[in-house]
Design a protein around this motif. Structure first.
Motif, PDB file in Angstrom:
ATOM      1  N   LEU A   1      27.988  40.140  38.198  1.00 51.00           N
ATOM      2  CA  LEU A   1      29.297  40.401  37.609  1.00 51.00           C
ATOM      3  C   LEU A   1      29.481  39.652  36.297  1.00 51.00           C
ATOM      4  O   LEU A   1      30.008  40.213  35.332  1.00 51.00           O
ATOM      5  N   ILE A   2      29.050  38.405  36.245  1.00 49.22           N
ATOM      6  CA  ILE A   2      29.160  37.618  35.012  1.00 49.22           C
ATOM      7  C   ILE A   2      28.382  38.309  33.891  1.00 49.22           C
ATOM      8  O   ILE A   2      28.881  38.490  32.781  1.00 49.22           O
TER       9      ILE A   2
ATOM     10  N   GLU B   1      24.857  34.214  32.712  1.00 52.31           N
ATOM     11  CA  GLU B   1      25.057  34.329  34.164  1.00 52.31           C
ATOM     12  C   GLU B   1      24.693  33.067  34.933  1.00 52.31           C
ATOM     13  O   GLU B   1      25.175  32.847  36.035  1.00 52.31           O
ATOM     14  N   ASN B   2      23.854  32.200  34.353  1.00 55.74           N
ATOM     15  CA  ASN B   2      23.482  30.949  35.026  1.00 55.74           C
ATOM     16  C   ASN B   2      24.388  29.782  34.643  1.00 55.74           C
ATOM     17  O   ASN B   2      24.148  28.657  35.060  1.00 55.74           O
ATOM     18  N   LEU B   3      25.405  30.052  33.847  1.00 54.60           N
ATOM     19  CA  LEU B   3      26.268  28.986  33.338  1.00 54.60           C
ATOM     20  C   LEU B   3      27.636  28.968  34.021  1.00 54.60           C
ATOM     21  O   LEU B   3      28.591  28.394  33.507  1.00 54.60           O
TER      22      LEU B   3
ATOM     23  N   ASP C   1      30.666  38.690  27.507  1.00 54.88           N
ATOM     24  CA  ASP C   1      29.893  39.114  26.340  1.00 54.88           C
ATOM     25  C   ASP C   1      29.172  37.925  25.703  1.00 54.88           C
ATOM     26  O   ASP C   1      29.521  37.480  24.614  1.00 54.88           O
ATOM     27  N   ALA C   2      28.210  37.394  26.429  1.00 54.31           N
ATOM     28  CA  ALA C   2      27.392  36.286  25.918  1.00 54.31           C
ATOM     29  C   ALA C   2      26.012  36.397  26.578  1.00 54.31           C
ATOM     30  O   ALA C   2      25.925  36.534  27.796  1.00 54.31           O
TER      31      ALA C   2
ATOM     32  N   ARG D   1      32.720  24.995  29.028  1.00 52.93           N
ATOM     33  CA  ARG D   1      34.124  25.313  29.279  1.00 52.93           C
ATOM     34  C   ARG D   1      34.880  25.809  28.049  1.00 52.93           C
ATOM     35  O   ARG D   1      35.786  26.628  28.167  1.00 52.93           O
ATOM     36  N   THR D   2      34.507  25.331  26.885  1.00 56.46           N
ATOM     37  CA  THR D   2      35.215  25.751  25.673  1.00 56.46           C
ATOM     38  C   THR D   2      34.606  27.001  25.044  1.00 56.46           C
ATOM     39  O   THR D   2      35.254  27.657  24.231  1.00 56.46           O
ATOM     40  N   SER D   3      33.388  27.347  25.414  1.00 55.03           N
ATOM     41  CA  SER D   3      32.737  28.497  24.783  1.00 55.03           C
ATOM     42  C   SER D   3      32.657  29.742  25.668  1.00 55.03           C
ATOM     43  O   SER D   3      32.439  30.843  25.164  1.00 55.03           O
ATOM     44  N   LEU D   4      32.832  29.599  26.975  1.00 56.06           N
ATOM     45  CA  LEU D   4      32.781  30.745  27.877  1.00 56.06           C
ATOM     46  C   LEU D   4      34.095  30.871  28.645  1.00 56.06           C
ATOM     47  O   LEU D   4      34.646  29.870  29.107  1.00 56.06           O
ATOM     48  N   PRO D   5      34.594  32.090  28.798  1.00 55.74           N
ATOM     49  CA  PRO D   5      35.866  32.265  29.513  1.00 55.74           C
ATOM     50  C   PRO D   5      35.670  32.238  31.029  1.00 55.74           C
ATOM     51  O   PRO D   5      34.621  32.643  31.532  1.00 55.74           O
ATOM     52  N   PRO D   6      36.674  31.795  31.763  1.00 53.15           N
ATOM     53  CA  PRO D   6      36.642  31.961  33.215  1.00 53.15           C
ATOM     54  C   PRO D   6      36.729  33.462  33.526  1.00 53.15           C
ATOM     55  O   PRO D   6      37.143  34.253  32.681  1.00 53.15           O
ATOM     56  N   VAL D   7      36.340  33.839  34.732  1.00 55.16           N
ATOM     57  CA  VAL D   7      36.412  35.235  35.159  1.00 55.16           C
ATOM     58  C   VAL D   7      37.206  35.282  36.457  1.00 55.16           C
ATOM     59  O   VAL D   7      36.901  34.555  37.400  1.00 55.16           O
ATOM     60  N   LEU D   8      38.201  36.136  36.487  1.00 55.70           N
ATOM     61  CA  LEU D   8      39.033  36.326  37.673  1.00 55.70           C
ATOM     62  C   LEU D   8      38.742  37.707  38.249  1.00 55.70           C
ATOM     63  O   LEU D   8      38.807  38.703  37.534  1.00 55.70           O
ATOM     64  N   ILE D   9      38.398  37.756  39.531  1.00 55.15           N
ATOM     65  CA  ILE D   9      38.163  39.027  40.219  1.00 55.15           C
ATOM     66  C   ILE D   9      39.243  39.174  41.287  1.00 55.15           C
ATOM     67  O   ILE D   9      39.410  38.293  42.133  1.00 55.15           O
ATOM     68  N   GLU D  10      39.961  40.268  41.239  1.00 56.79           N
ATOM     69  CA  GLU D  10      41.000  40.551  42.223  1.00 56.79           C
ATOM     70  C   GLU D  10      40.714  41.877  42.896  1.00 56.79           C
ATOM     71  O   GLU D  10      40.477  42.884  42.220  1.00 56.79           O
ATOM     72  N   ILE D  11      40.736  41.877  44.209  1.00 59.00           N
ATOM     73  CA  ILE D  11      40.586  43.102  44.982  1.00 59.00           C
ATOM     74  C   ILE D  11      41.968  43.456  45.491  1.00 59.00           C
ATOM     75  O   ILE D  11      42.633  42.629  46.112  1.00 59.00           O
ATOM     76  N   GLN D  12      42.394  44.679  45.199  1.00 59.58           N
ATOM     77  CA  GLN D  12      43.771  45.034  45.505  1.00 59.58           C
ATOM     78  C   GLN D  12      43.848  46.414  46.144  1.00 59.58           C
ATOM     79  O   GLN D  12      43.267  47.368  45.639  1.00 59.58           O
ATOM     80  N   ASN D  13      44.564  46.492  47.248  1.00 61.43           N
ATOM     81  CA  ASN D  13      44.747  47.765  47.935  1.00 61.43           C
ATOM     82  C   ASN D  13      45.637  48.702  47.125  1.00 61.43           C
ATOM     83  O   ASN D  13      45.365  49.882  47.018  1.00 61.43           O
ATOM     84  N   GLY D  14      46.677  48.171  46.542  1.00 62.18           N
ATOM     85  CA  GLY D  14      47.577  48.968  45.700  1.00 62.18           C
ATOM     86  C   GLY D  14      47.894  48.212  44.426  1.00 62.18           C
ATOM     87  O   GLY D  14      48.419  47.106  44.480  1.00 62.18           O
ATOM     88  N   ILE D  15      47.548  48.786  43.296  1.00 64.60           N
ATOM     89  CA  ILE D  15      47.824  48.148  42.008  1.00 64.60           C
ATOM     90  C   ILE D  15      49.173  48.666  41.534  1.00 64.60           C
ATOM     91  O   ILE D  15      49.335  49.859  41.283  1.00 64.60           O
ATOM     92  N   ASN D  16      50.144  47.750  41.442  1.00 64.90           N
ATOM     93  CA  ASN D  16      51.491  48.135  41.015  1.00 64.90           C
ATOM     94  C   ASN D  16      52.069  47.048  40.122  1.00 64.90           C
ATOM     95  O   ASN D  16      51.406  46.044  39.835  1.00 64.90           O
ATOM     96  N   GLU D  17      53.299  47.226  39.679  1.00 64.38           N
ATOM     97  CA  GLU D  17      53.942  46.275  38.767  1.00 64.38           C
ATOM     98  C   GLU D  17      54.056  44.883  39.397  1.00 64.38           C
ATOM     99  O   GLU D  17      53.867  43.876  38.730  1.00 64.38           O
TER     100      GLU D  17
END
Length: 197
Positions: free
Chosen positions: A48-49, A59-61, A54-55, A86-102
């Motif tokens: 996933l990384i 993936e090993n970092l 975009d670097a 930490r300053t050069s690569l962004p964190p990645v958030l993965i969310e699994i969602q049954n219903g995507i809403n407001e």
């Protein structure tokens, strides 16, 4: 002859007993726990990384990051860059969602702010929709990623953070691709799960 009938009855009872077995609700297939365990696997994390950040060779970092926040919210999975990056690569958030809403998107913004407060950068976000189709109001804002057409880039609030949505619908036209890109393969597996009551 009697022993065969007895064995048959014993076998029937044994088979019937199997139908009486049930998993506790949190451990049933299709629940968040199974998906989170898959996403926390190091091999899946690296796939996933590599697909989202975009670097080159990044993936090993990364490592699994904190996903429980001081405001009592819990996100699904956070991949955090190692301290040196930490300053050069962004964190990645993965969310699994049954219903995507407001309501979910408002919570997602809170997760992004929490991540920003810890890591000093807004995360790259991947939302994997495993249930209901996207509401029209959200689908209208989603576009198609040119390089990864199974992802729908989505503008989250006013930030420049990268946010992607992947659903059965976004994947459906690309499943005949051989080989299936790793990110699409993980998404297809997660969106194909059956939910148990």
């Amino acid at each position: 002859m009697e022993s065969i009938a007895q064995n048959k009855r014993f076998g029937d009872d044994k088979e019937n007993n199997l139908f009486m077995f049930s998993l506790p609700s949190p451990d049933r297939p299709g629940k968040d726990l199974v998906s989170k365990l898959i996403l926390r696997d190091v091999r899946v994390m690296k796939l996933l990384i590599k697909s989202l950040v975009d670097a080159p060779y990044c993936e090993n970092l990364y490592r699994l990051g904190e996903s429980e926040w001081s405001d009592s919210l819990k996100s699904d999975v956070v991949y955090a860059p190692l301290d040196h990056y930490r300053t050069s690569l962004p964190p990645v958030l993965i969310e699994i969602q049954n219903g995507i809403n407001e309501s979910f998107l408002a919570r997602l913004i809170k997760y992004a702010v929490n991540i920003y407060e810890i890591y000093g950068q807004f995360p790259v976000i991947l939302i994997i929709g495993i249930g209901r189709p996207l509401p029209r109001s959200i689908a209208e804002d989603a576009k198609v990623d040119v390089d990864r057409p199974y992802l729908w880039p989505f503008k989250l609030g006013f930030w420049k953070t990268q946010c992607f949505i992947m659903t059965k619908e976004s994947l459906s036209r690309h499943l005949n691709q051989t080989p299936l890109p790793p990110l699409a393969a993980v998404g297809h597996f997660l969106t194909s799960q059956k939910w148990c009551a």
